[in-house]
Design a protein around this motif. Structure first.
Motif, PDB file in Angstrom:
ATOM      1  N   TYR A 199       0.831  -1.205   0.000  1.00  0.00           N
ATOM      2  CA  TYR A 199       0.000   0.000   0.000  1.00  0.00           C
ATOM      3  C   TYR A 199       0.869   1.260   0.000  1.00  0.00           C
ATOM      4  N   THR A 200       1.973   1.231   0.753  1.00  0.00           N
ATOM      5  CA  THR A 200       2.885   2.371   0.769  1.00  0.00           C
ATOM      6  C   THR A 200       3.479   2.610  -0.610  1.00  0.00           C
ATOM      7  N   MET A 201       3.857   1.532  -1.272  1.00  0.00           N
ATOM      8  CA  MET A 201       4.398   1.659  -2.630  1.00  0.00           C
ATOM      9  C   MET A 201       3.328   2.164  -3.597  1.00  0.00           C
ATOM     10  N   TYR A 202       2.107   1.676  -3.415  1.00  0.00           N
ATOM     11  CA  TYR A 202       1.013   2.033  -4.318  1.00  0.00           C
ATOM     12  C   TYR A 202       0.655   3.506  -4.210  1.00  0.00           C
ATOM     13  N   THR A 203       0.807   4.078  -2.999  1.00  0.00           N
ATOM     14  CA  THR A 203       0.419   5.483  -2.772  1.00  0.00           C
ATOM     15  C   THR A 203       1.624   6.418  -2.774  1.00  0.00           C
ATOM     16  N   LYS A 204       2.723   5.997  -3.329  1.00  0.00           N
ATOM     17  CA  LYS A 204       3.924   6.828  -3.368  1.00  0.00           C
ATOM     18  C   LYS A 204       3.673   8.141  -4.097  1.00  0.00           C
ATOM     19  N   SER A 205       2.797   8.134  -5.080  1.00  0.00           N
ATOM     20  CA  SER A 205       2.531   9.331  -5.872  1.00  0.00           C
ATOM     21  C   SER A 205       1.918  10.458  -5.046  1.00  0.00           C
ATOM     22  N   ILE A 206       1.303  10.120  -3.903  1.00  0.00           N
ATOM     23  CA  ILE A 206       0.677  11.155  -3.075  1.00  0.00           C
ATOM     24  C   ILE A 206       1.720  12.169  -2.614  1.00  0.00           C
ATOM     25  N   GLY A 207       2.861  11.675  -2.142  1.00  0.00           N
ATOM     26  CA  GLY A 207       3.925  12.573  -1.701  1.00  0.00           C
ATOM     27  C   GLY A 207       4.446  13.441  -2.828  1.00  0.00           C
ATOM     28  N   GLU A 208       4.574  12.869  -4.022  1.00  0.00           N
ATOM     29  CA  GLU A 208       5.073  13.631  -5.160  1.00  0.00           C
ATOM     30  C   GLU A 208       4.109  14.761  -5.527  1.00  0.00           C
ATOM     31  N   MET A 209       2.820  14.485  -5.476  1.00  0.00           N
ATOM     32  CA  MET A 209       1.835  15.526  -5.788  1.00  0.00           C
ATOM     33  C   MET A 209       1.845  16.639  -4.743  1.00  0.00           C
ATOM     34  N   CYS A 210       1.941  16.272  -3.477  1.00  0.00           N
ATOM     35  CA  CYS A 210       1.951  17.281  -2.409  1.00  0.00           C
ATOM     36  C   CYS A 210       3.181  18.175  -2.510  1.00  0.00           C
ATOM     37  N   ARG A 211       4.331  17.578  -2.777  1.00  0.00           N
ATOM     38  CA  ARG A 211       5.555  18.378  -2.915  1.00  0.00           C
ATOM     39  C   ARG A 211       5.488  19.284  -4.126  1.00  0.00           C
ATOM     40  N   ARG A 212       4.824  18.832  -5.171  1.00  0.00           N
ATOM     41  CA  ARG A 212       4.700  19.647  -6.375  1.00  0.00           C
ATOM     42  C   ARG A 212       3.896  20.917  -6.104  1.00  0.00           C
ATOM     43  N   HIS A 213       2.968  20.852  -5.165  1.00  0.00           N
ATOM     44  CA  HIS A 213       2.147  22.014  -4.822  1.00  0.00           C
ATOM     45  C   HIS A 213       2.654  22.722  -3.550  1.00  0.00           C
ATOM     46  N   ASN A 214       3.855  22.337  -3.082  1.00  0.00           N
ATOM     47  CA  ASN A 214       4.454  22.951  -1.885  1.00  0.00           C
ATOM     48  C   ASN A 214       3.540  22.812  -0.666  1.00  0.00           C
ATOM     49  N   VAL A 215       2.946  21.637  -0.517  1.00  0.00           N
ATOM     50  CA  VAL A 215       2.061  21.356   0.608  1.00  0.00           C
ATOM     51  C   VAL A 215       2.687  20.256   1.457  1.00  0.00           C
ATOM     52  N   LEU A 216       2.778  20.490   2.773  1.00  0.00           N
ATOM     53  CA  LEU A 216       3.279  19.470   3.680  1.00  0.00           C
ATOM     54  C   LEU A 216       2.224  18.387   3.857  1.00  0.00           C
ATOM     55  N   TYR A 217       2.659  17.168   4.097  1.00  0.00           N
ATOM     56  CA  TYR A 217       1.693  16.071   4.214  1.00  0.00           C
ATOM     57  C   TYR A 217       2.169  15.043   5.232  1.00  0.00           C
ATOM     58  N   HIS A 218       1.197  14.334   5.807  1.00  0.00           N
ATOM     59  CA  HIS A 218       1.451  13.205   6.704  1.00  0.00           C
ATOM     60  C   HIS A 218       0.475  12.101   6.313  1.00  0.00           C
ATOM     61  N   CYS A 219       0.973  10.896   6.197  1.00  0.00           N
ATOM     62  CA  CYS A 219       0.128   9.761   5.850  1.00  0.00           C
ATOM     63  C   CYS A 219       0.114   8.768   7.008  1.00  0.00           C
ATOM     64  N   TYR A 220      -1.081   8.427   7.473  1.00  0.00           N
ATOM     65  CA  TYR A 220      -1.252   7.427   8.518  1.00  0.00           C
ATOM     66  C   TYR A 220      -2.170   6.348   7.947  1.00  0.00           C
ATOM     67  N   ALA A 221      -1.555   5.250   7.488  1.00  0.00           N
ATOM     68  CA  ALA A 221      -2.320   4.191   6.818  1.00  0.00           C
ATOM     69  C   ALA A 221      -3.076   4.806   5.635  1.00  0.00           C
ATOM     70  N   ASP A 222      -4.418   4.762   5.666  1.00  0.00           N
ATOM     71  CA  ASP A 222      -5.181   5.303   4.542  1.00  0.00           C
ATOM     72  C   ASP A 222      -5.694   6.713   4.832  1.00  0.00           C
ATOM     73  N   ASP A 223      -5.174   7.368   5.876  1.00  0.00           N
ATOM     74  CA  ASP A 223      -5.540   8.753   6.175  1.00  0.00           C
ATOM     75  C   ASP A 223      -4.426   9.683   5.712  1.00  0.00           C
ATOM     76  N   ILE A 224      -4.812  10.798   5.107  1.00  0.00           N
ATOM     77  CA  ILE A 224      -3.856  11.781   4.601  1.00  0.00           C
ATOM     78  C   ILE A 224      -4.131  13.117   5.270  1.00  0.00           C
ATOM     79  N   GLN A 225      -3.079  13.757   5.748  1.00  0.00           N
ATOM     80  CA  GLN A 225      -3.216  15.067   6.378  1.00  0.00           C
ATOM     81  C   GLN A 225      -2.348  16.056   5.619  1.00  0.00           C
ATOM     82  N   LEU A 226      -2.957  17.137   5.132  1.00  0.00           N
ATOM     83  CA  LEU A 226      -2.239  18.179   4.405  1.00  0.00           C
ATOM     84  C   LEU A 226      -2.095  19.402   5.303  1.00  0.00           C
TER      85      LEU A 226
END
Length: 223
Positions: A40-67
């Motif tokens: 699942y971590t490998m599958y959702t790797k793109s989430i971090g790339e998208m957040c960094r592209r928009h200069n948004v900090l993020y935290h992922c806890y299992a299937d929860d995402i915090q921006l």
């Protein structure tokens, strides 16, 4: 990415007495598999790339995402809100293409600001397809309830309610417990909740501090 599926895996849906047809499982991971979290971590790797592209900090806890993002002044706040809107928009599109779903009804938006901040009463503008996101005055993160003023009033309310609940229930079975067993139970269910993230309560107002001290004085269930 190819998901690991055991050969011959099949799935059915059961609703009361009705059973669906048996269908082959063509993608996914077997429940309770040790590979689940890793894949699942490998599958959702793109989430971090998208957040960094928009200069948004993020935290992922299992299937929860915090921006998260920080802003200074009204103009900077408007720009950061725009970045978050664009990031959420891209996340929703990516999830739709990746067999995932962004549940807007369970998504919360909260803004933290001091009482003197000019943007405290600013209402965020969300895209039309994200208008069902709940703009809340408080939100829970890893068991701690944060309110918009960071007064932790809601968190203290929840703690006192939970504290009284466990103290009453331990008191009901106190006669069946030894002092040592009672102390262990109180430490596991009561004291641990008080100690969890208590560094966040540093600098509380005198009113909230007195409420905590008052309720902790009644911890005599093991006497």
């Amino acid at each position: 990415m190819v998901w690991l599926v055991p050969a011959g895996s099949e799935s059915v849906c059961l609703c009361r007495e009705d059973v669906s047809k048996t269908l082959p499982v063509v993608c996914g991971v077997r429940q309770n598999s040790v590979l689940g979290p890793l894949l699942y971590t490998m599958y959702t790797k793109s989430i971090g790339e998208m957040c960094r592209r928009h200069n948004v900090l993020y935290h992922c806890y299992a299937d929860d995402i915090q921006l998260d993002c920080a802003a200074e002044g009204s103009e900077d706040l408007a720009a950061k809100l725009s970045s978050i809107n664009e990031c959420i928009d891209e996340l929703k599109l990516w999830m739709g293409c990746s067999m995932l779903k962004l549940n807007s009804k369970k998504t919360e938006f909260i803004m933290f600001a001091s009482k003197k901040s000019p943007g405290r009463n600013m209402t965020p503008s969300l895209p039309l397809h994200l208008r069902d996101i709940n703009i809340s005055s408080y939100a829970r993160s890893l068991g701690v309830i944060f309110d918009s003023a960071l007064s932790f009033a809601k968190h203290i309310d929840y703690f006192i309610k939970s504290y009284n609940f466990y103290i009453r229930n331990i008191g009901r079975i106190r006669q069946f417990l030894s002092i040592k067993a009672c102390e262990r139970l109180a430490a596991a269910l009561v004291t641990s909740r008080h100690d969890y993230c208590n560094s966040l309560l540093n600098g509380l107002s005198q009113t909230h501090m007195l409420r905590l001290q008052r309720v902790l004085q009644y911890d005599t269930v093991c006497d």
